[in-house]
Design a protein around this motif. Structure first.
Motif, short mmCIF file in Angstrom:
data_model
loop_
_atom_site.label_atom_id
_atom_site.label_comp_id
_atom_site.label_asym_id
_atom_site.label_seq_id
_atom_site.Cartn_x
_atom_site.Cartn_y
_atom_site.Cartn_z
N MET A 58 1.26 -1.84 -0.40
CA MET A 58 2.55 -2.15 -1.01
C MET A 58 3.66 -1.84 -0.01
O MET A 58 3.47 -1.03 0.90
N PRO A 59 4.81 -2.49 -0.14
CA PRO A 59 5.91 -2.23 0.79
C PRO A 59 6.46 -0.82 0.60
O PRO A 59 6.36 -0.24 -0.48
N GLY A 60 7.05 -0.27 1.68
CA GLY A 60 7.58 1.08 1.58
C GLY A 60 6.45 2.08 1.49
O GLY A 60 5.54 2.11 2.32
N MET A 61 6.47 2.91 0.47
CA MET A 61 5.39 3.88 0.25
C MET A 61 4.14 3.16 -0.25
O MET A 61 4.17 2.49 -1.28
N ASP A 62 3.03 3.28 0.50
CA ASP A 62 1.82 2.59 0.07
C ASP A 62 1.09 3.38 -1.02
O ASP A 62 1.49 4.47 -1.42
N GLY A 63 -0.01 2.79 -1.49
CA GLY A 63 -0.74 3.39 -2.58
C GLY A 63 -1.38 4.73 -2.24
O GLY A 63 -1.50 5.61 -3.11
N LEU A 64 -1.78 4.91 -0.99
CA LEU A 64 -2.40 6.17 -0.60
C LEU A 64 -1.41 7.33 -0.69
O LEU A 64 -1.73 8.40 -1.23
N GLU A 65 -0.22 7.12 -0.16
CA GLU A 65 0.78 8.18 -0.24
C GLU A 65 1.20 8.43 -1.68
O GLU A 65 1.40 9.58 -2.10
N ALA A 66 1.32 7.36 -2.45
CA ALA A 66 1.66 7.52 -3.87
C ALA A 66 0.58 8.31 -4.59
O ALA A 66 0.88 9.20 -5.40
N ALA A 67 -0.69 8.03 -4.28
CA ALA A 67 -1.80 8.75 -4.89
C ALA A 67 -1.73 10.24 -4.54
O ALA A 67 -1.91 11.11 -5.40
N ARG A 68 -1.47 10.54 -3.26
CA ARG A 68 -1.37 11.94 -2.84
C ARG A 68 -0.28 12.67 -3.62
O ARG A 68 -0.45 13.81 -4.04
N ARG A 69 0.86 12.01 -3.79
CA ARG A 69 1.98 12.65 -4.47
C ARG A 69 1.70 12.84 -5.96
O ARG A 69 2.06 13.87 -6.54
N ILE A 70 1.08 11.85 -6.57
CA ILE A 70 0.77 11.96 -8.00
C ILE A 70 -0.25 13.07 -8.24
O ILE A 70 -0.07 13.93 -9.11
N VAL A 71 -1.33 13.06 -7.45
CA VAL A 71 -2.36 14.09 -7.60
C VAL A 71 -1.81 15.46 -7.23
O VAL A 71 -2.05 16.46 -7.90
N GLY A 72 -1.04 15.51 -6.14
CA GLY A 72 -0.50 16.78 -5.68
C GLY A 72 0.55 17.38 -6.59
O GLY A 72 0.83 18.58 -6.52
N SER A 73 1.14 16.58 -7.45
CA SER A 73 2.17 17.08 -8.36
C SER A 73 1.60 17.92 -9.48
O SER A 73 2.34 18.60 -10.20
N GLY A 74 0.28 17.85 -9.64
CA GLY A 74 -0.35 18.59 -10.73
C GLY A 74 -0.31 17.85 -12.05
O GLY A 74 -0.69 18.40 -13.09
N ALA A 75 0.15 16.61 -12.03
CA ALA A 75 0.21 15.82 -13.26
C ALA A 75 -1.19 15.58 -13.80
O ALA A 75 -2.17 15.52 -13.05
N ARG A 76 -1.28 15.42 -15.10
CA ARG A 76 -2.59 15.17 -15.72
C ARG A 76 -3.04 13.73 -15.53
O ARG A 76 -4.17 13.37 -15.86
N THR A 77 -2.16 12.89 -15.02
CA THR A 77 -2.48 11.48 -14.81
C THR A 77 -3.62 11.31 -13.82
O THR A 77 -3.62 11.91 -12.75
N ARG A 78 -4.57 10.46 -14.16
CA ARG A 78 -5.68 10.17 -13.26
C ARG A 78 -5.43 8.83 -12.57
O ARG A 78 -4.96 7.88 -13.19
N VAL A 79 -5.75 8.80 -11.29
CA VAL A 79 -5.43 7.64 -10.45
C VAL A 79 -6.67 6.79 -10.20
O VAL A 79 -7.70 7.30 -9.75
N VAL A 80 -6.56 5.51 -10.48
CA VAL A 80 -7.60 4.54 -10.12
C VAL A 80 -7.00 3.60 -9.08
O VAL A 80 -5.97 2.96 -9.33
N VAL A 81 -7.61 3.54 -7.91
CA VAL A 81 -7.12 2.70 -6.83
C VAL A 81 -7.74 1.31 -6.94
O VAL A 81 -8.95 1.16 -7.08
N LEU A 82 -6.90 0.29 -6.88
CA LEU A 82 -7.36 -1.10 -6.88
C LEU A 82 -7.50 -1.56 -5.43
O LEU A 82 -6.56 -1.46 -4.65
N THR A 83 -8.67 -2.02 -5.06
CA THR A 83 -8.93 -2.41 -3.68
C THR A 83 -9.43 -3.84 -3.59
O THR A 83 -9.82 -4.45 -4.58
N THR A 84 -9.42 -4.36 -2.37
CA THR A 84 -10.02 -5.66 -2.09
C THR A 84 -11.12 -5.45 -1.06
O THR A 84 -11.30 -4.36 -0.53
N PHE A 85 -11.86 -6.50 -0.78
CA PHE A 85 -13.03 -6.35 0.08
C PHE A 85 -12.68 -6.01 1.53
O PHE A 85 -13.54 -5.57 2.27
N ASP A 86 -11.44 -6.21 1.93
CA ASP A 86 -11.10 -6.00 3.33
C ASP A 86 -10.33 -4.69 3.57
O ASP A 86 -9.59 -4.57 4.53
N GLU A 87 -10.50 -3.73 2.69
CA GLU A 87 -9.73 -2.49 2.79
C GLU A 87 -10.62 -1.25 2.95
O GLU A 87 -10.32 -0.18 2.46
#
Length: 219
Positions: A58-87
């Motif tokens: 994604m533009p700007g902050m990508d999904g990996l950094e967003a995942a780190r911040r969400i998980v690192g915040s201690g939120a109860r939200t669980r992260v599922v990453v959507l990927t394609t075959f070339d990633e």
């Protein structure tokens, strides 16, 4: 109980498709959307959903950094990453970031629904097509972490065997058949492994198995 979901993807058509699939389910509600990682982090912090479906690129902050911040915040939200075959290069990094699952964007609708329910129930999810990519990614990783390796001493021999098979992508039923155990017994072993090692789910167990050196490229 209704499972509250947030969608984060820079392609509006993808978000629309995901929303349509999930909205058809009586126990799932899409409560928010975002078109980039930074907005996604803010929306998750505001709405505190049960699950966030997060694109990688994604533009700007990508999904990996967003995942780190969400998980690192201690939120109860669980992260599922959507990927394609070339990633492939993103898979191991996302796993280390603490995500609860991976799902291919080309997965059929029923798999998407099952993934949301599985992760919301506190279980990790690895799309079968992603599991081998996870293994390849960790196979190319640096030397095992000595600290992780030392933690393996907490496990019994049988628990160690079960962890290795979890890392190989086997289900509880497949592990039971391989080790000549009952499926309920395998489930108990998996639960004890997670508890002893302080891991949240099977996805984190896969990361631990590779980082500790329990599973190596040649094994």
């Amino acid at each position: 109980m209704t499972i509250r979901v947030v969608l984060v993807d820079d392609q509006s058509m993808i978000r629309t498709g995901l929303r349509m699939v999930l909205a058809a389910e009586p126990d799932i509600e899409v409560v928010g959307e975002a078109g980039d990682g930074a907005s996604g982090v803010r929306v998750v912090a505001e709405l505190e959903p049960d699950v966030v479906l997060l694109d990688v690129r994604m533009p700007g902050m990508d999904g990996l950094e967003a995942a780190r911040r969400i998980v690192g915040s201690g939120a109860r939200t669980r992260v599922v990453v959507l990927t394609t075959f070339d990633e492939d290069e993103y898979v191991a990094a996302a796993l280390r970031a603490g995500v609860s699952g991976f799902l291919l964007k080309v997965a059929p609708p029923e798999d998407l629904v099952a993934a949301v329910r599985t992760v919301a129930a506190g279980q990790g999810l690895l799309d079968p097509a992603v599991t081998l990519r996870v293994i390849r990614s960790f196979a190319a990783a640096p030397a095992p972490d000595p600290g992780r390796a030392a933690e393996l001493a907490q496990l019994t021999e049988r628990e160690t065997d079960v962890l290795a098979l979890v890392a190989a992508g086997l289900s509880n039923a497949e592990i039971a058949a391989r080790l000549y155990l009952g499926e309920a017994t395998v489930k108990t072993h998996v639960s004890r492994v997670l508890l002893k090692l302080g891991l949240r789910d099977r996805v984190q167990a896969v990361a631990f198995a590779y980082e500790s050196g329990l599973v190596t490229p040649g094994r």
